[in-house]
Design an enzyme around this catalytic site. Structure first.
Site, mmCIF file in Angstrom:
data_model
loop_
_atom_site.group_PDB
_atom_site.id
_atom_site.type_symbol
_atom_site.label_atom_id
_atom_site.label_comp_id
_atom_site.label_asym_id
_atom_site.label_seq_id
_atom_site.Cartn_x
_atom_site.Cartn_y
_atom_site.Cartn_z
ATOM 1 N N HIS A 40 57.283 22.043 -7.399
ATOM 2 C CA HIS A 40 56.649 20.780 -7.005
ATOM 3 C C HIS A 40 55.930 20.036 -8.133
ATOM 4 O O HIS A 40 54.749 19.682 -8.016
ATOM 5 C CB HIS A 40 55.698 21.011 -5.818
ATOM 6 C CG HIS A 40 56.428 21.122 -4.517
ATOM 7 N ND1 HIS A 40 57.337 20.180 -4.094
ATOM 8 C CD2 HIS A 40 56.409 22.078 -3.554
ATOM 9 C CE1 HIS A 40 57.841 20.538 -2.921
ATOM 10 N NE2 HIS A 40 57.306 21.692 -2.580
ATOM 11 N N HIS A 99 63.510 19.546 -0.688
ATOM 12 C CA HIS A 99 63.072 18.345 -1.402
ATOM 13 C C HIS A 99 64.143 17.774 -2.319
ATOM 14 O O HIS A 99 63.964 16.681 -2.864
ATOM 15 C CB HIS A 99 61.784 18.623 -2.181
ATOM 16 C CG HIS A 99 60.570 18.626 -1.306
ATOM 17 N ND1 HIS A 99 59.704 17.556 -1.225
ATOM 18 C CD2 HIS A 99 60.097 19.556 -0.442
ATOM 19 C CE1 HIS A 99 58.737 17.833 -0.351
ATOM 20 N NE2 HIS A 99 58.955 19.041 0.132
HETATM 21 MN MN MN Z 1 60.433 23.421 0.742
#
Ligand code: MN
Length: 269
Positions: A40, A99
Site C-alpha cells: 500500500h 487493489h
Molecule cells: Mn487487499
C-alpha cells in the site's frame, strides 16, 4: 531519483511482457520462499524487502498484491516492485491483489496520484500491468498462495486456469473471490462477507476440502490488517500476512517458508 514518464513506460512495458502469457496460477519452483503482504504505497516496507532480497539469494520472493493505494509513496513503491520482478524474474513473482483494479485504484488514491503527477495515459500503463498479473501460485512444497482467499465451488486448479483475467477489473467471480475473500476460523463452508455482495468468507470445512481437492498442504495470503502484521488460521495451516505499517498501527511482517514447511515470521522494520 524520481521516475520519469519514459521510465514508467519502459518499466510497465517490461512487466506486462513478463506476465501476459503466464497462467492464472503460477508454479513456484524454489523450496525457500518469502511471502510479502500488502505494501500500500509504503516505500519503507519495500526497501526493507529489497534488503532481504539481496541477503537471501537462494530464496524466491512472492508479492501478494496491493502495491499502491492509501500510502504516501505509491508510485515509488509499485515501481520498485516491478523493477525487482523484471530484474530477476526467476526469483520474483508478482500476484494481483484486489487493489490492482481500475475501480479500486480510482477510489483509494493511485489514480489520483498518477494523474496528478503524470497523466491518464501513464495511469493506463499501470492498468495494463494490473490485468496481466497472475492471480495465485502453488509452490513445490504444496503451498497455495493468493491475495484474498479460496473461491467458492472450485475443486481443481484447472477451473482457475480457465478464467479470463485480462480485464482492468474483476468481472469473473472466481478471480474476484481469489482477490477479495477472507478466512474465518469456524466450522462452516462459505458465508457472507461485509466487504461486499460478491465477496465470501471461507471457513474450515471449505478450507479442508480445497486443500484436499487440490492436493495442497498450506496456504499463505494477505489482504487483512492485523496489528501484529500476521495471523494464523485453521491450526496454523493458513498464514495471513500484512507488510505495510499504516502509520504505526501495524507491525509489518513478511513470512518465510523453507523446505521443511516451517513458517518463520520476520518483522520488516
Ligand atoms: Mn487487499
Amino acid at each position: 531519483m524520481d521516475a520519469t514518464r519514459e521510465d514508467i513506460e519502459q518499466l510497465t512495458g517490461m512487466t506486462r511482457d513478463l506476465y501476459h502469457e503466464k497462467p492464472n496460477v503460477m508454479e513456484i519452483t524454489s523450496r525457500n520462499v518469502f511471502f510479502i503482504g500488502d505494501l500500500h504505497g509504503e516505500f519503507e516496507s519495500i526497501s526493507s524487502v529489497q534488503k532481504l532480497f539481496s541477503k537471501y539469494k537462494t530464496h524466491s520472493f512472492v508479492f501478494l498484491g496491493d502495491y499502491a493505494d492509501r500510502g504516501p509513496e505509491q508510485i515509488e513503491t509499485i515501481n520498485l516492485v516491478m523493477a525487482l520482478a523484471v530484474s530477476d524474474p526467476d526469483r520474483v513473482l508478482l500476484l494481483r491483489g484486489n487493489h490492482e483494479s481500475d475501480e479500486v485504484a480510482q477510489q483509494y488514491g493511485f489514480y489520483t496520484e498518477v494523474t496528478r503527477k503524470f497523466s491518464f495515459d501513464v495511469y493506463s500503463k499501470y492498468l495494463e500491468v494490473f490485468q496481466v498479473l497472475p492471480m495465485a501460485a502453488i509452490s513445490s512444497e504444496a503451498i497455495f498462495t493468493c491475495h484474498g482467499g479460496i473461491p467458492e465451488g472450485v475443486i481443481s486448479v484447472d477451473e482457475i486456469q480457465k478464467c479470463n483475467r485480462f480485464n482492468m477489473n474483476f468481472p469473473d467471480d472466481i478471480l474476484h473471490q481469489l482477490a477479495w475473500n477472507d478466512p474465518k476460523d469456524a466450522d462452516f463452508r462459505f458465508a457472507a462477507n461485509s466487504r461486499g455482495r460478491r465477496v465470501r468468507a471461507f471457513g474450515r470445512i471449505a478450507f479442508d476440502d480445497f486443500l484436499e481437492n487440490l492436493g495442497l498442504k498450506m496456504m499463505v495470503r494477505a489482504h487483512e490488517v492485523f496489528a501484529e502484521g500476521v495471523k494464523t488460521f485453521f491450526d496454523g495451516r493458513l498464514t495471513s500476512v500484512f507488510s505495510a505499517s499504516y502509520r504505526g498501527a501495524v507491525t509489518p511482517k513478511v513470512v518465510r517458508v523453507g523446505s521443511d514447511l516451517k513458517i518463520e515470521i520476520i518483522p520488516l522494520i
